[in-house]
Design a protein around this motif. Structure first.
Motif, short mmCIF file in Angstrom:
data_model
loop_
_atom_site.label_atom_id
_atom_site.label_comp_id
_atom_site.label_asym_id
_atom_site.label_seq_id
_atom_site.Cartn_x
_atom_site.Cartn_y
_atom_site.Cartn_z
N ASN A 1 13.08 4.53 -0.44
CA ASN A 1 12.49 4.77 0.83
C ASN A 1 12.69 3.70 1.80
O ASN A 1 12.62 3.81 3.08
CB ASN A 1 10.92 5.00 0.68
N PHE B 1 10.43 3.28 -5.23
CA PHE B 1 9.67 2.58 -4.03
C PHE B 1 11.39 2.32 -3.09
O PHE B 1 11.18 2.48 -2.02
CB PHE B 1 9.18 1.21 -4.66
N GLU C 1 -5.73 2.01 -3.36
CA GLU C 1 -5.44 2.02 -2.01
C GLU C 1 -4.10 1.63 -2.19
O GLU C 1 -3.18 1.74 -1.18
CB GLU C 1 -6.11 1.16 -1.05
N PHE C 2 -3.34 1.07 -3.25
CA PHE C 2 -1.96 0.47 -3.25
C PHE C 2 -1.08 1.10 -4.28
O PHE C 2 -1.63 2.12 -5.06
CB PHE C 2 -2.02 -0.88 -3.62
N MET C 3 0.03 1.01 -4.10
CA MET C 3 0.90 1.46 -5.06
C MET C 3 1.11 0.98 -6.40
O MET C 3 1.03 -0.15 -6.53
CB MET C 3 2.40 1.73 -4.28
N SER D 1 1.20 -3.02 4.11
CA SER D 1 0.48 -3.79 3.06
C SER D 1 -0.80 -4.27 3.59
O SER D 1 -0.96 -4.31 4.82
CB SER D 1 1.65 -5.03 2.56
N LYS E 1 0.89 -1.46 -0.10
CA LYS E 1 0.09 0.03 -0.11
C LYS E 1 0.66 1.23 -0.07
O LYS E 1 0.58 2.31 -0.70
CB LYS E 1 -0.81 0.13 1.30
N GLU E 2 1.86 1.45 0.77
CA GLU E 2 2.88 2.41 0.89
C GLU E 2 4.02 1.93 1.57
O GLU E 2 4.11 0.93 2.29
CB GLU E 2 1.92 3.56 1.51
N VAL E 3 4.73 3.11 1.81
CA VAL E 3 6.23 2.80 2.67
C VAL E 3 6.08 4.36 3.78
O VAL E 3 5.75 5.09 3.20
CB VAL E 3 7.33 2.98 2.02
N ASN E 4 6.13 3.74 4.95
CA ASN E 4 5.83 5.00 6.03
C ASN E 4 7.29 5.70 6.09
O ASN E 4 8.35 5.32 5.42
CB ASN E 4 5.38 4.21 7.25
#
Length: 445
Positions: free
Chosen positions: A70, A67, A53-55, A42, A32-35
């Motif tokens: 990060n 990606f 909702e996801f990358m 995920s 979903k993302e990387v904080n």
């Protein structure tokens, strides 16, 4: 054809899927993302019904380059995760298959598996010279200390490009002392010994020649305006050497001319986030390319010009050093001071009764793009929109120089024309901007 392009485009967009290692019942999860800590966030693949909702990633680029920045450390040592990438268009199909046979999740995703160790890692680019090779003891004696060189400048020096800052130096020969700011660069001689070069700023660079190259009026104008010659030149650096094809630019720190071998130019597919492949030939020849939608590091966009710059040894933004010269005449028509100023300010003007190269008489619009005066035939329907630009340019001129704005209607053909009241106003005495400044001086005296 369009449908095929859209389908291909859909398959160019991919998503990233992870699966834990060494687990009896591994559950695929979609990233979903990387904080902020670089941790992967995920959600279970079976719950990813909302595809917003996801990358997503463009498969035509390094699929993970943005990606990995990060969470690069996580990716270098993925001890607990297996990574997959799958076309977004096939995601629903994969979700359905895994939902029906969860025990076969790894087998279903097998064709999409990627090996992190095979992905290109972001590395520090090698430099021509090593830091320890520089004669730091001698440099310290003239005031250049290793610890005082900014971290972003040392690679420039070690690559042979020279510093991007001027450094204060003090040279003392007892009866001769010198204090100045200088550009710092290094190179190796024939004995493989590091030589330090310090160049101060010259008040005015002589732009008549560079070694055996004599500059014509266009060359001089290019160097004075953009800092670049704008073409490839063949320079013979010594009597016994063969001529070399080079780009020539003016160093913005020292005002000295510098060159860069054309054979060493390496062009990328993009510049500032814009695809430039179609412009490679223009750039190789030293020409200027105008790009729209370029991206800064902060994500904001801008328009501008790029060109090969010998100082930076590659493609760089053009930093105009003075506005381009505006001809006093166009198509046999003398330009008024007002029209010259409008063109210099980036506006558009309209001229009637122009004598063209083929001998025909035309009306046309003019403005300056990429340092060149552009002509637009007033009879071309595609040029009609420029009538509004002429009006806006005139209003901006009037507002800037305090001239009263008059009505400026446009006829059916899109050609600005004067009303009777305007013609009467034209018969009155008008004050040019240059004359206005003179009058102000008289009033203040």
């Amino acid at each position: 054809m369009e449908q095929e392009k859209e389908q291909k485009k859909d398959f160019d967009i991919e998503v990233l899927i992870t699966m834990p290692k060494n687990t009896e019942k591994p559950e695929p999860r979609i990233v979903k993302e990387v904080n902020e800590k670089g941790e992967i966030v995920s959600i279970p693949l079976k719950d990813s019904s909302n595809q917003e909702e996801f990358m997503t990633f463009d498969k035509n680029l390094n699929p993970l380059e943005n990606f990995w920045k990060n969470f690069v450390q996580k990716f270098k040592n993925p001890n607990d995760l297996i990574f997959y990438r799958t076309p977004k268009a096939k995601l629903h199909e994969a979700i359905k298959a895994i939902a029906e046979h969860p025990e076969k999740a790894e087998e279903i995703l097998k064709e999409y598996k990627i090996n992190p160790q095979q992905q290109p890692q972001q590395q520090v680019k090698p430099t021509y010279y090593k830091e320890e090779e520089l004669p730091w003891d001698k440099l310290e004696k003239i005031g250049i200390f290793k610890e005082k060189i900014p971290a972003d400048d040392l690679p420039n020096i070690l690559n042979g490009n020279g510093s991007k800052y001027m450094y204060p130096v003090k040279i003392d020969f007892g009866d001769i002392k010198l204090e100045t700011d200088a550009k710092f660069s290094v190179w190796k001689n024939n004995d493989d010994k590091i030589i330090v070069s310090l160049k101060g700023k010259v008040a005015r660079q002589e732009l008549d020649h560079y070694f055996n190259i004599k500059f014509d009026a266009t060359d001089k104008e290019n160097l004075e305006t953009t800092g670049n010659l704008g073409r490839i030149a063949e320079v013979q650096f010594s009597k016994n050497s063969n001529p070399e094809k080079v780009y020539i630019s003016q160093d913005h720190l020292t005002n000295r001319l510098v060159s860069f071998k054309a054979s060493s130019l390496r062009l990328h597919d993009s510049s500032f986030g814009v695809d430039i492949r179609e412009h490679h030939e223009t750039l190789k020849n030293g020409g200027i390319v105008h790009l729209k939608g370029m991206k800064r590091k902060d994500g904001s966009t801008f328009d501008g010009d790029i060109q090969v710059n010998a100082e930076t040894r590659g493609v760089a933004l053009v930093s105009y050093r003075k506005p381009p010269k505006i001809s006093n005449t166009i198509g046999g028509k003398d330009l008024s001071e007002e029209n010259q100023i409008i063109l210099k300010d980036g506006g558009t003007i309209f001229l009637q009764g122009l004598v063209c190269h083929d001998g025909s008489i035309r009306d046309g619009y003019f403005n300056i793009k990429n340092d060149k005066t552009r002509f637009y035939d007033a009879n071309d329907p595609n040029s009609f929109f420029l009538a509004e630009e002429v009006i806006k340019s005139k209003e901006m001129y009037d507002n800037k120089y305090g001239v009263k704005t008059q009505d400026n209607p446009v006829n059916k053909e899109g050609v600005p024309q004067q009303s009777e009241s305007n013609k009467q106003e034209d018969n009155k005495e008008t004050i040019k901007p240059s004359e206005k400044k003179t009058q102000k001086k008289k009033l203040n005296s």
